[in-house]
Design a protein around this motif. Structure first.
Motif, PDB file in Angstrom:
ATOM      1  N   GLY A  43      46.359   6.734  -6.916  1.00 43.62           N
ATOM      2  CA  GLY A  43      44.980   7.173  -6.706  1.00 43.62           C
ATOM      3  C   GLY A  43      44.068   6.035  -6.291  1.00 43.62           C
ATOM      4  O   GLY A  43      43.255   6.177  -5.366  1.00 43.62           O
ATOM      5  N   ILE A  44      44.221   4.882  -6.974  1.00 45.30           N
ATOM      6  CA  ILE A  44      43.392   3.721  -6.636  1.00 45.30           C
ATOM      7  C   ILE A  44      43.723   3.213  -5.241  1.00 45.30           C
ATOM      8  O   ILE A  44      42.832   2.925  -4.427  1.00 45.30           O
ATOM      9  N   MET A  45      45.011   3.102  -4.917  1.00 43.14           N
ATOM     10  CA  MET A  45      45.420   2.545  -3.626  1.00 43.14           C
ATOM     11  C   MET A  45      45.054   3.460  -2.475  1.00 43.14           C
ATOM     12  O   MET A  45      44.712   2.994  -1.383  1.00 43.14           O
ATOM     13  N   LEU A  46      45.113   4.776  -2.690  1.00 44.88           N
ATOM     14  CA  LEU A  46      44.776   5.707  -1.618  1.00 44.88           C
ATOM     15  C   LEU A  46      43.333   5.524  -1.181  1.00 44.88           C
ATOM     16  O   LEU A  46      43.047   5.375   0.021  1.00 44.88           O
ATOM     17  N   PHE A  47      42.407   5.514  -2.131  1.00 42.87           N
ATOM     18  CA  PHE A  47      40.995   5.377  -1.775  1.00 42.87           C
ATOM     19  C   PHE A  47      40.685   3.963  -1.281  1.00 42.87           C
ATOM     20  O   PHE A  47      39.794   3.779  -0.450  1.00 42.87           O
ATOM     21  N   THR A  48      41.405   2.953  -1.778  1.00 45.98           N
ATOM     22  CA  THR A  48      41.213   1.589  -1.269  1.00 45.98           C
ATOM     23  C   THR A  48      41.631   1.491   0.189  1.00 45.98           C
ATOM     24  O   THR A  48      40.935   0.882   1.011  1.00 45.98           O
ATOM     25  N   VAL A  49      42.776   2.092   0.526  1.00 47.55           N
ATOM     26  CA  VAL A  49      43.244   2.091   1.917  1.00 47.55           C
ATOM     27  C   VAL A  49      42.252   2.820   2.819  1.00 47.55           C
ATOM     28  O   VAL A  49      41.940   2.360   3.933  1.00 47.55           O
ATOM     29  N   ILE A  50      41.729   3.947   2.347  1.00 48.68           N
ATOM     30  CA  ILE A  50      40.763   4.707   3.148  1.00 48.68           C
ATOM     31  C   ILE A  50      39.508   3.887   3.398  1.00 48.68           C
ATOM     32  O   ILE A  50      38.976   3.851   4.518  1.00 48.68           O
ATOM     33  N   VAL A  51      39.017   3.190   2.346  1.00 49.10           N
ATOM     34  CA  VAL A  51      37.811   2.364   2.508  1.00 49.10           C
ATOM     35  C   VAL A  51      38.071   1.210   3.474  1.00 49.10           C
ATOM     36  O   VAL A  51      37.243   0.911   4.347  1.00 49.10           O
ATOM     37  N   LEU A  52      39.218   0.539   3.349  1.00 42.91           N
ATOM     38  CA  LEU A  52      39.524  -0.593   4.220  1.00 42.91           C
ATOM     39  C   LEU A  52      39.667  -0.163   5.671  1.00 42.91           C
ATOM     40  O   LEU A  52      39.177  -0.836   6.594  1.00 42.91           O
ATOM     41  N   ILE A  53      40.337   0.956   5.909  1.00 49.06           N
ATOM     42  CA  ILE A  53      40.458   1.456   7.284  1.00 49.06           C
ATOM     43  C   ILE A  53      39.104   1.908   7.799  1.00 49.06           C
ATOM     44  O   ILE A  53      38.748   1.663   8.959  1.00 49.06           O
ATOM     45  N   GLY A  54      38.329   2.559   6.934  1.00 48.69           N
ATOM     46  CA  GLY A  54      37.018   3.047   7.355  1.00 48.69           C
ATOM     47  C   GLY A  54      36.053   1.941   7.723  1.00 48.69           C
ATOM     48  O   GLY A  54      35.216   2.101   8.616  1.00 48.69           O
ATOM     49  N   THR A  55      36.174   0.771   7.047  1.00 41.66           N
ATOM     50  CA  THR A  55      35.312  -0.356   7.371  1.00 41.66           C
ATOM     51  C   THR A  55      35.792  -1.116   8.600  1.00 41.66           C
ATOM     52  O   THR A  55      35.069  -1.983   9.111  1.00 41.66           O
ATOM     53  N   CYS A 115      32.932  11.412  -1.504  1.00 45.85           N
ATOM     54  CA  CYS A 115      31.688  11.153  -0.764  1.00 45.85           C
ATOM     55  C   CYS A 115      31.497   9.670  -0.499  1.00 45.85           C
ATOM     56  O   CYS A 115      31.007   9.276   0.569  1.00 45.85           O
ATOM     57  N   ALA A 116      31.903   8.819  -1.461  1.00 41.92           N
ATOM     58  CA  ALA A 116      31.690   7.379  -1.315  1.00 41.92           C
ATOM     59  C   ALA A 116      32.498   6.794  -0.164  1.00 41.92           C
ATOM     60  O   ALA A 116      32.031   5.888   0.534  1.00 41.92           O
ATOM     61  N   VAL A 117      33.724   7.298   0.059  1.00 38.32           N
ATOM     62  CA  VAL A 117      34.569   6.717   1.106  1.00 38.32           C
ATOM     63  C   VAL A 117      34.087   7.087   2.506  1.00 38.32           C
ATOM     64  O   VAL A 117      34.560   6.503   3.490  1.00 38.32           O
ATOM     65  N   PHE A 118      33.159   8.042   2.612  1.00 41.30           N
ATOM     66  CA  PHE A 118      32.649   8.407   3.937  1.00 41.30           C
ATOM     67  C   PHE A 118      31.672   7.361   4.477  1.00 41.30           C
ATOM     68  O   PHE A 118      31.570   7.190   5.689  1.00 41.30           O
ATOM     69  N   PHE A 119      30.971   6.669   3.591  1.00 40.68           N
ATOM     70  CA  PHE A 119      29.942   5.730   4.050  1.00 40.68           C
ATOM     71  C   PHE A 119      30.488   4.608   4.921  1.00 40.68           C
ATOM     72  O   PHE A 119      29.904   4.305   5.978  1.00 40.68           O
TER      73      PHE A 119
END
Length: 231
Positions: A43-55, A115-119
């Motif tokens: 769970g932690i790694m999934l959202f971390t990967v999404i944030v890193l790719i999104g940035t 919602c946070a990972v969309f920013f």
């Protein structure tokens, strides 16, 4: 991303062993603990990967800005709370006193993380739009902008399907068809991972990381100047 897939695979193996031992002996023999541990890291790694790719980290830029670090600082603790709530819900039943409260906490934290990972993705799209207007390499910036827009749309569909649609089907379908919802959820996850790998794979001559001949010549000139200065 590779570590995420490894942890995901270990979680699925532990889940299958857990179900098998429970069906045969009535107890999980410790496989439930391993399942929760790998599920926690997944769970932690999934959202971390999404944030890193999104940035656009390591894709558009080799660093994270302060506001992007703040998103990670918010998402990771929320994921820890979410996994705690998930364990409480899974190990207790609807007849327990605080089951409904923990269920609502789990849903609320999940929505906040989504919602946070969309920013970061919105910030990357906005920066690419501004760069496409002012920079002369508009075509390349347009390609990157299109890719991040597709990533944003795919992420919205993935999170909405796995968090809303699958959860709604679990409440509607009979318990005998519970496995069908798992197939839908894992199938959506597989499609999302394949999309990320195909579009962000580290390939040679990546069209989004190409250096123009003018930039290459100017870089060589700088190196020559530096060498002559040292001499």
């Amino acid at each position: 991303m590779g570590a995420l897939l490894l942890v995901k695979a270990l979680k699925m193996i532990c889940a299958s062993e857990d179900k098998m031992y429970v069906s045969e002996t009535g107890t999980p023999h410790g496989w439930d603990v391993a399942f929760y541990v790998f599920g926690f890291f997944k769970g932690i790694m999934l959202f971390t990967v999404i944030v890193l790719i999104g940035t656009g980290w390591s894709f558009l830029k080799p660093y994270l800005q302060e506001r992007e670090k703040d998103v990670l600082i918010i998402v990771i603790p929320l994921q820890v709370l979410e996994n705690i709530a998930y364990v409480v819900i899974s190990e207790t039943g609807p007849a327990t006193k605080d089951w409904l409260t923990w269920n609502q906490i789990f849903l609320l934290i999940d929505i906040i993380c989504c919602c946070a990972v969309f920013f970061p993705i919105i910030w990357s799209i906005r920066n690419l739009k501004e760069a496409s207007k002012s920079d002369g390499k508009a075509a390349r910036n347009l390609q990157k902008l299109t890719l991040f827009k597709n990533f944003y749309i795919c992420l919205v569909m993935y999170l909405y399907f796995t968090r809303v649609v699958v959860s709604s089907m679990e409440g509607i379908l009979d318990y005998r068809y519970e496995g069908f919802t798992y197939v839908l959820s894992e199938g959506a996850s597989l499609a999302f991972y394949v999309f990320i790998f195909y579009n962000f794979q580290p390939i040679e001559r990546n069209p989004y990381l190409v250096i123009d001949e003018e930039e290459e010549l100017s870089a060589e000139q700088i190196l020559q100047d530096d060498d002559s200065f040292e001499l």
